[in-house]
Design a protein around this motif. Structure first.
Motif, PDB file in Angstrom:
ATOM      1  N   ALA A 185      11.306  15.000  17.292  1.00 40.77           N
ATOM      2  CA  ALA A 185      11.783  14.858  18.674  1.00 40.77           C
ATOM      3  C   ALA A 185      12.937  13.866  18.793  1.00 40.77           C
ATOM      4  CB  ALA A 185      10.624  14.410  19.566  1.00 40.77           C
ATOM      5  N   GLY A 186      13.292  13.223  17.693  1.00 40.75           N
ATOM      6  CA  GLY A 186      14.365  12.223  17.722  1.00 40.75           C
ATOM      7  C   GLY A 186      13.949  10.932  18.380  1.00 40.75           C
ATOM      8  N   GLU A 187      12.634  10.670  18.423  1.00 40.29           N
ATOM      9  CA  GLU A 187      12.125   9.486  19.117  1.00 40.29           C
ATOM     10  C   GLU A 187      11.560   8.427  18.169  1.00 40.29           C
ATOM     11  OE1 GLU A 187       9.222  11.175  21.672  1.00 40.29           O
ATOM     12  OE2 GLU A 187      10.686  12.152  23.006  1.00 40.29           O
ATOM     13  N   ALA A 188      11.669   8.654  16.844  1.00 37.71           N
ATOM     14  CA  ALA A 188      11.121   7.694  15.882  1.00 37.71           C
ATOM     15  C   ALA A 188      11.915   6.390  15.933  1.00 37.71           C
ATOM     16  CB  ALA A 188      11.168   8.285  14.478  1.00 37.71           C
ATOM     17  N   LYS A 189      11.192   5.274  15.987  1.00 35.26           N
ATOM     18  CA  LYS A 189      11.836   3.960  16.007  1.00 35.26           C
ATOM     19  C   LYS A 189      11.733   3.341  14.623  1.00 35.26           C
ATOM     20  CE  LYS A 189      10.778   3.212  20.898  1.00 35.26           C
ATOM     21  NZ  LYS A 189      10.086   2.351  21.893  1.00 35.26           N
ATOM     22  N   ALA A 190      12.857   3.302  13.919  1.00 39.32           N
ATOM     23  CA  ALA A 190      12.879   2.784  12.551  1.00 39.32           C
ATOM     24  C   ALA A 190      13.246   1.304  12.542  1.00 39.32           C
ATOM     25  CB  ALA A 190      13.884   3.575  11.714  1.00 39.32           C
ATOM     26  N   VAL A 191      12.586   0.561  11.682  1.00 45.13           N
ATOM     27  CA  VAL A 191      12.787  -0.885  11.579  1.00 45.13           C
ATOM     28  C   VAL A 191      13.373  -1.215  10.208  1.00 45.13           C
ATOM     29  CG1 VAL A 191      11.672  -3.141  11.626  1.00 45.13           C
ATOM     30  CG2 VAL A 191      10.830  -1.291  13.105  1.00 45.13           C
ATOM     31  N   PRO A 192      14.483  -1.944  10.152  1.00 44.26           N
ATOM     32  CA  PRO A 192      15.055  -2.319   8.847  1.00 44.26           C
ATOM     33  C   PRO A 192      14.082  -3.193   8.065  1.00 44.26           C
ATOM     34  CG  PRO A 192      16.649  -2.676  10.609  1.00 44.26           C
ATOM     35  CD  PRO A 192      15.329  -2.400  11.269  1.00 44.26           C
ATOM     36  N   GLN A 193      14.107  -3.040   6.745  1.00 43.89           N
ATOM     37  CA  GLN A 193      13.273  -3.877   5.891  1.00 43.89           C
ATOM     38  C   GLN A 193      13.866  -5.281   5.773  1.00 43.89           C
ATOM     39  OE1 GLN A 193      11.890  -2.238   2.121  1.00 43.89           O
ATOM     40  NE2 GLN A 193      12.379  -0.164   2.824  1.00 43.89           N
ATOM     41  N   GLN A 194      12.988  -6.259   5.600  1.00 39.99           N
ATOM     42  CA  GLN A 194      13.426  -7.634   5.347  1.00 39.99           C
ATOM     43  C   GLN A 194      13.631  -7.785   3.840  1.00 39.99           C
ATOM     44  OE1 GLN A 194      10.003  -9.502   7.477  1.00 39.99           O
ATOM     45  NE2 GLN A 194      11.592 -10.517   8.692  1.00 39.99           N
ATOM     46  N   ASN A 195      14.867  -7.568   3.419  1.00 37.41           N
ATOM     47  CA  ASN A 195      15.174  -7.519   1.996  1.00 37.41           C
ATOM     48  C   ASN A 195      14.840  -8.818   1.273  1.00 37.41           C
ATOM     49  OD1 ASN A 195      16.150  -4.845   2.019  1.00 37.41           O
ATOM     50  ND2 ASN A 195      18.126  -5.544   2.799  1.00 37.41           N
ATOM     51  N   GLU A 196      14.864  -9.933   1.997  1.00 37.02           N
ATOM     52  CA  GLU A 196      14.575 -11.216   1.347  1.00 37.02           C
ATOM     53  C   GLU A 196      13.112 -11.315   0.909  1.00 37.02           C
ATOM     54  OE1 GLU A 196      14.379 -11.968   5.869  1.00 37.02           O
ATOM     55  OE2 GLU A 196      15.495 -10.726   4.438  1.00 37.02           O
ATOM     56  N   HIS A 197      12.263 -10.430   1.431  1.00 39.36           N
ATOM     57  CA  HIS A 197      10.848 -10.443   1.055  1.00 39.36           C
ATOM     58  C   HIS A 197      10.501  -9.323   0.067  1.00 39.36           C
ATOM     59  CE1 HIS A 197      10.105 -13.532   3.970  1.00 39.36           C
ATOM     60  NE2 HIS A 197      10.424 -12.768   5.003  1.00 39.36           N
ATOM     61  N   ALA A 198      11.512  -8.645  -0.429  1.00 39.65           N
ATOM     62  CA  ALA A 198      11.275  -7.504  -1.313  1.00 39.65           C
ATOM     63  C   ALA A 198      10.720  -7.941  -2.671  1.00 39.65           C
ATOM     64  CB  ALA A 198      12.564  -6.714  -1.512  1.00 39.65           C
ATOM     65  N   THR A 199       9.757  -7.170  -3.176  1.00 33.14           N
ATOM     66  CA  THR A 199       9.291  -7.303  -4.557  1.00 33.14           C
ATOM     67  C   THR A 199       9.350  -5.920  -5.190  1.00 33.14           C
ATOM     68  OG1 THR A 199       6.962  -6.942  -3.966  1.00 33.14           O
ATOM     69  CG2 THR A 199       7.750  -9.228  -3.980  1.00 33.14           C
ATOM     70  N   TYR A 200       9.243  -5.871  -6.510  1.00 31.70           N
ATOM     71  CA  TYR A 200       9.478  -4.601  -7.204  1.00 31.70           C
ATOM     72  C   TYR A 200       8.313  -4.221  -8.108  1.00 31.70           C
ATOM     73  CZ  TYR A 200      14.081  -4.925  -5.258  1.00 31.70           C
ATOM     74  OH  TYR A 200      15.115  -5.008  -4.360  1.00 31.70           O
ATOM     75  N   ALA A 201       8.126  -2.923  -8.267  1.00 32.87           N
ATOM     76  CA  ALA A 201       7.034  -2.367  -9.071  1.00 32.87           C
ATOM     77  C   ALA A 201       7.613  -1.340 -10.032  1.00 32.87           C
ATOM     78  CB  ALA A 201       5.993  -1.726  -8.158  1.00 32.87           C
ATOM     79  N   PRO A 202       8.265  -1.809 -11.094  1.00 34.26           N
ATOM     80  CA  PRO A 202       8.852  -0.862 -12.051  1.00 34.26           C
ATOM     81  C   PRO A 202       7.790  -0.053 -12.769  1.00 34.26           C
ATOM     82  CG  PRO A 202       8.941  -3.111 -12.899  1.00 34.26           C
ATOM     83  CD  PRO A 202       8.505  -3.207 -11.475  1.00 34.26           C
ATOM     84  N   ASN A 203       8.185   1.088 -13.304  1.00 38.64           N
ATOM     85  CA  ASN A 203       7.248   1.923 -14.046  1.00 38.64           C
ATOM     86  C   ASN A 203       6.628   1.128 -15.185  1.00 38.64           C
ATOM     87  OD1 ASN A 203       7.672   4.250 -12.489  1.00 38.64           O
ATOM     88  ND2 ASN A 203       9.441   4.853 -13.712  1.00 38.64           N
ATOM     89  N   LEU A 204       5.390   1.451 -15.501  1.00 44.69           N
ATOM     90  CA  LEU A 204       4.650   0.713 -16.513  1.00 44.69           C
ATOM     91  C   LEU A 204       5.172   1.010 -17.915  1.00 44.69           C
ATOM     92  CD1 LEU A 204       1.095   1.335 -15.060  1.00 44.69           C
ATOM     93  CD2 LEU A 204       2.386  -0.798 -14.949  1.00 44.69           C
ATOM     94  N   THR A 205       5.108  -0.004 -18.757  1.00 47.17           N
ATOM     95  CA  THR A 205       5.493   0.142 -20.155  1.00 47.17           C
ATOM     96  C   THR A 205       4.269  -0.098 -21.039  1.00 47.17           C
ATOM     97  OG1 THR A 205       6.025  -2.203 -20.473  1.00 47.17           O
ATOM     98  CG2 THR A 205       7.765  -0.793 -19.575  1.00 47.17           C
ATOM     99  N   ARG A 206       4.405   0.160 -22.321  1.00 47.88           N
ATOM    100  CA  ARG A 206       3.321  -0.084 -23.268  1.00 47.88           C
ATOM    101  C   ARG A 206       2.923  -1.558 -23.259  1.00 47.88           C
ATOM    102  NH1 ARG A 206      -1.005   2.225 -25.674  1.00 47.88           N
ATOM    103  NH2 ARG A 206      -1.249   1.654 -27.864  1.00 47.88           N
TER     104      ARG A 206
END
Length: 318
Positions: A185-206
């Motif tokens: 409907a074009g009514e979704a309210k999107a919120v920008p991410q707080q990049n300063e709080h970002a953490t990462y989950a890379p693919n697992l390795t051996r």
């Protein structure tokens, strides 16, 4: 309205089924190519492909979604919306710009935490008490798009990656069903991410699977849960790989500094194999010795000659 669905593992299947159950027009499913699996390296289709074919949906399996041919194939479908869930490749800008309503992703974490390919496993391995699903608009970066909706779920000590994959995949599908009407409907309210709080989950390795006995019992407990039932955590016994699928931290005492060299077997009984860690004792309950099936540790001890004082790993470092 024309929807292209993109996903690969079991995590994505409930979202695809939700779209079909709610009578959305899924014109094509895009998934990863079939891959060799198991000891016999049998070519096996991904779960999303199996689900799509069971519903009679056409399937595309490009090796590289960033290729001009793959982008052109999706463009020819004229989608109004692209829905992705654990597809496994970063989508190029040219693809993101195709649908008039954009591209949305069902991501298994509470963004901006745990961006990347292994958010569920790493949230458990890091000892998080909760996680969730975020539905977001896709951008060129790695899970950097604006967030549309979120649902949070607890992680208990009884949870593994397997149980949380199931819980989050179902929660993600339910959230998708609630979120789509506003997007359409074009009514979704999107919120920008707080990049300063970002953490990462890379693919697992051996290396992520190797047990470091210098760590605390609690940290290794979380590692084992986070790797079960997919890859499994491992150490070495007499120079051979020794997998650990389930373990426990005794609740009768607070973690203490090592009384023995970390990695030392200090007891073996009907509860399992008691191993000294860098802080506290860990009880191995379900194990898999080299060349054998997964079994209860107490069962294995009946026929195995495991002496007290045996060292697991390589000098206590895993």
């Amino acid at each position: 309205m024309r929807i292209v669905f993109m996903g690969t593992p079991d995590f994505a299947v409930p979202s695809l089924k939700l779209l079909l159950e709610q009578h959305y027009n899924v014109v094509t499913v895009v998934t990863q190519p079939d891959r060799p699996k198991g000891r016999k390296k049998t070519l096996t289709p991904p779960p999303v492909k199996e689900a799509a074919l069971s519903f009679g949906l056409p399937v595309l399996q490009p090796e590289r979604m960033r290729s001009a041919e793959a982008v052109a194939a999706v463009a020819e479908l004229k989608p109004d919306l692209i829905v992705t869930a654990a597809y496994g490749q970063i989508l190029p800008k040219a693809l993101l710009e195709i649908p008039r309503l954009g591209c949305i992703n069902v991501h298994g974490s509470l963004l901006p935490k745990y961006r990347g390919g292994a958010p569920i496993q790493r949230s458990i391995m890091n000892g998080e008490s909760s996680t969730g699903v975020t539905i977001m608009y896709m951008a060129e970066g790695l899970d950097t798009g604006d967030m549309i909706s979120v649902v949070e779920l607890p992680i208990t000590d009884e949870d593994t990656s397997g149980t949380m994959f199931e819980k989050l995949s179902n929660a993600g599908a339910e959230l998708l069903g609630k979120t789509l009407p506003a997007i359409i409907a074009g009514e979704a309210k999107a919120v920008p991410q707080q990049n300063e709080h970002a953490t990462y989950a890379p693919n697992l390795t051996r290396e992520d699977e190797r047990i470091d006995w210098m760590k605390s019992a609690r940290a290794i407990f979380n590692q084992v849960r986070g790797l079960s039932p997919m890859a499994g955590a491992f150490t070495f016994l007499n120079g051979e790989v020794f997998k650990v699928w389930q373990c426990a931290v005794p609740s009768d005492a607070a973690p203490k500094p090592a009384a023995s060299v970390p990695g030392t077997v200090i007891a073996a009984d009907h509860n399992g194999i008691h191993v000294q860690t860098g802080a506290g004792v860990l009880v191995l309950q379900e194990i898999q010795p080299a060349g054998k099936r997964t079994m209860n540790a107490a069962e294995w001890l009946k026929g195995a000659r495991l002496e007290i004082g045996t060292q697991l790993g390589d000098g206590g470092a895993g």
